[in-house]
Design a protein around this motif. Sequence first.
Motif, PDB file in Angstrom:
ATOM      1  N   UNK A  13      -9.886 -32.100  36.152  1.00  0.00           N
ATOM      2  CA  UNK A  13     -11.038 -32.478  35.439  1.00  0.00           C
ATOM      3  C   UNK A  13     -11.912 -32.115  36.437  1.00  0.00           C
ATOM      4  N   UNK A  14     -13.102 -31.391  35.909  1.00  0.00           N
ATOM      5  CA  UNK A  14     -14.386 -30.828  36.523  1.00  0.00           C
ATOM      6  C   UNK A  14     -14.896 -31.769  37.496  1.00  0.00           C
ATOM      7  N   UNK A  15     -14.933 -31.306  38.751  1.00  0.00           N
ATOM      8  CA  UNK A  15     -15.503 -32.399  39.650  1.00  0.00           C
ATOM      9  C   UNK A  15     -17.084 -32.836  39.308  1.00  0.00           C
ATOM     10  N   UNK A  16     -17.712 -31.799  38.615  1.00  0.00           N
ATOM     11  CA  UNK A  16     -19.142 -32.191  38.205  1.00  0.00           C
ATOM     12  C   UNK A  16     -19.102 -33.248  36.931  1.00  0.00           C
ATOM     13  N   UNK A  17     -18.659 -32.477  35.734  1.00  0.00           N
ATOM     14  CA  UNK A  17     -19.007 -33.119  34.386  1.00  0.00           C
ATOM     15  C   UNK A  17     -17.706 -33.814  34.039  1.00  0.00           C
ATOM     16  N   UNK A  18     -16.564 -33.690  34.416  1.00  0.00           N
ATOM     17  CA  UNK A  18     -15.156 -34.373  34.126  1.00  0.00           C
ATOM     18  C   UNK A  18     -14.558 -33.604  32.986  1.00  0.00           C
ATOM     19  N   UNK A  19     -15.076 -32.483  32.574  1.00  0.00           N
ATOM     20  CA  UNK A  19     -14.392 -31.586  31.530  1.00  0.00           C
ATOM     21  C   UNK A  19     -12.982 -31.366  32.224  1.00  0.00           C
ATOM     22  N   UNK A  20     -12.138 -31.166  31.003  1.00  0.00           N
ATOM     23  CA  UNK A  20     -10.614 -30.930  31.393  1.00  0.00           C
ATOM     24  C   UNK A  20     -10.502 -29.339  31.341  1.00  0.00           C
ATOM     25  N   UNK A  21      -9.692 -28.818  32.560  1.00  0.00           N
ATOM     26  CA  UNK A  21      -9.384 -27.617  32.253  1.00  0.00           C
ATOM     27  C   UNK A  21      -9.437 -26.681  33.715  1.00  0.00           C
ATOM     28  N   UNK A  22     -10.680 -27.198  34.417  1.00  0.00           N
ATOM     29  CA  UNK A  22     -10.862 -26.659  35.769  1.00  0.00           C
ATOM     30  C   UNK A  22     -11.572 -27.575  36.572  1.00  0.00           C
ATOM     31  N   UNK A  23     -10.916 -27.493  38.065  1.00  0.00           N
ATOM     32  CA  UNK A  23     -11.745 -28.210  38.960  1.00  0.00           C
ATOM     33  C   UNK A  23     -13.272 -28.095  38.901  1.00  0.00           C
ATOM     34  N   UNK A  24     -13.594 -26.910  38.793  1.00  0.00           N
ATOM     35  CA  UNK A  24     -15.203 -26.723  38.383  1.00  0.00           C
ATOM     36  C   UNK A  24     -15.570 -25.901  37.304  1.00  0.00           C
ATOM     37  N   UNK A  25     -16.070 -26.384  36.351  1.00  0.00           N
ATOM     38  CA  UNK A  25     -16.262 -25.615  35.012  1.00  0.00           C
ATOM     39  C   UNK A  25     -17.531 -24.573  35.471  1.00  0.00           C
ATOM     40  N   UNK A  26     -17.583 -23.681  34.540  1.00  0.00           N
ATOM     41  CA  UNK A  26     -18.724 -22.635  34.598  1.00  0.00           C
ATOM     42  C   UNK A  26     -20.047 -23.203  34.685  1.00  0.00           C
ATOM     43  N   UNK A  27     -20.482 -24.132  33.844  1.00  0.00           N
ATOM     44  CA  UNK A  27     -21.866 -24.760  34.043  1.00  0.00           C
ATOM     45  C   UNK A  27     -21.931 -25.478  35.310  1.00  0.00           C
ATOM     46  N   UNK A  28     -21.004 -26.060  35.711  1.00  0.00           N
ATOM     47  CA  UNK A  28     -21.341 -26.933  37.027  1.00  0.00           C
ATOM     48  C   UNK A  28     -21.161 -25.953  38.455  1.00  0.00           C
ATOM     49  N   UNK A  29     -20.707 -24.942  38.234  1.00  0.00           N
ATOM     50  CA  UNK A  29     -20.746 -23.978  39.029  1.00  0.00           C
ATOM     51  C   UNK A  29     -22.024 -23.286  39.303  1.00  0.00           C
ATOM     52  N   UNK A  30     -22.528 -22.999  37.963  1.00  0.00           N
ATOM     53  CA  UNK A  30     -23.892 -22.393  38.016  1.00  0.00           C
ATOM     54  C   UNK A  30     -25.059 -23.319  38.560  1.00  0.00           C
ATOM     55  N   UNK A  31     -24.718 -24.685  38.420  1.00  0.00           N
ATOM     56  CA  UNK A  31     -25.596 -25.756  39.053  1.00  0.00           C
ATOM     57  C   UNK A  31     -25.773 -25.596  40.366  1.00  0.00           C
ATOM     58  N   UNK A  73     -21.018 -32.564  42.897  1.00  0.00           N
ATOM     59  CA  UNK A  73     -19.660 -31.709  42.521  1.00  0.00           C
ATOM     60  C   UNK A  73     -18.999 -30.933  43.627  1.00  0.00           C
ATOM     61  N   UNK A  74     -19.798 -30.535  44.427  1.00  0.00           N
ATOM     62  CA  UNK A  74     -19.436 -29.509  45.596  1.00  0.00           C
ATOM     63  C   UNK A  74     -18.769 -30.633  46.696  1.00  0.00           C
ATOM     64  N   UNK A  75     -19.381 -31.790  47.023  1.00  0.00           N
ATOM     65  CA  UNK A  75     -18.680 -32.905  47.809  1.00  0.00           C
ATOM     66  C   UNK A  75     -17.489 -33.230  47.128  1.00  0.00           C
ATOM     67  N   UNK A  76     -17.312 -33.416  46.080  1.00  0.00           N
ATOM     68  CA  UNK A  76     -16.077 -34.090  45.250  1.00  0.00           C
ATOM     69  C   UNK A  76     -14.795 -33.131  45.227  1.00  0.00           C
ATOM     70  N   UNK A  77     -15.341 -31.646  45.054  1.00  0.00           N
ATOM     71  CA  UNK A  77     -14.405 -30.454  45.126  1.00  0.00           C
ATOM     72  C   UNK A  77     -13.944 -30.365  46.554  1.00  0.00           C
ATOM     73  N   UNK A  78     -14.760 -30.259  47.399  1.00  0.00           N
ATOM     74  CA  UNK A  78     -14.242 -30.199  48.905  1.00  0.00           C
ATOM     75  C   UNK A  78     -13.533 -31.484  49.220  1.00  0.00           C
ATOM     76  N   UNK A  79     -13.704 -32.424  48.711  1.00  0.00           N
ATOM     77  CA  UNK A  79     -12.823 -33.781  48.986  1.00  0.00           C
ATOM     78  C   UNK A  79     -11.444 -33.664  48.481  1.00  0.00           C
ATOM     79  N   UNK A  80     -11.224 -33.310  47.223  1.00  0.00           N
ATOM     80  CA  UNK A  80     -10.049 -33.122  46.508  1.00  0.00           C
ATOM     81  C   UNK A  80      -9.388 -32.317  47.312  1.00  0.00           C
TER      82      UNK A  80
END
Length: 223
Positions: A13-31, A73-80
């Motif tokens: 699940x995306x660490x930003x928006x929760x979307x299924x598929x990647x730990x960081x979706x393109x939209x949250x990466x752009x943010x 989302x960056x903090x959650x990604x690093x934490x995971x």
Amino acid sequence: MIDKILSLIAPHHCCGCGEIGSLLCPNCKYDITSEPFELCIACGSLANRQTGVCRSCRVPYQKAWCVGERSDSLQRLIGDFKFQNARSAHIQLTDLLDDTLPQLPADTIIIPIPTVRSHIRERGYDHMLLIARRLAKRRGLSVQTSLQRATSTKQRGIGRRERIAQAKIAFRHDGPLNPNQTYLIIDDVVTTGATLKYAAITLQSAGAKNIWVASVSRQPSLV
């Protein structure tokens, strides 16, 4: 392969928006990457755009880059990645670092901050070495692991003074370095700036003259 199998059984699940598929979706990466980090990597004040460090800080490296503040989302990604055994997060973290860094000299050697051995055993992988190897492969550069831990102390949960005291004696280097090459030290989180500072000093003592640093994130200094 193991990560791919696990992603089918338990999709990321995306660490930003929760979307299924990647730990960081393109939209949250752009943010994260749409607004360049403009603070001094050493102290958190406004940085010189050419160096990534403010005019007041005296550091043993010439240039610095950081993806962004350690939040959301960056903090959650690093934490995971570090604490939830999400090994595949190194892919997204490398992407973020790669997008942040400029073109590097062809002779640049990437040096990851070495991980305490007990943490490697707990996670089953050296988190910064994973990022370093993937970044080097993408950029056509080399990785060097001659920077080693001289101590086994842990920084999580301690204050600023303790972190700085630990960092002063944390590193050693095996063998001399070429003064004509560029060395890029990478880390995942900068808090006091002591880790990068004393890692760079260790490389200087081994003969390095061109030292740059980069971090995935920076968080406010501890008291």
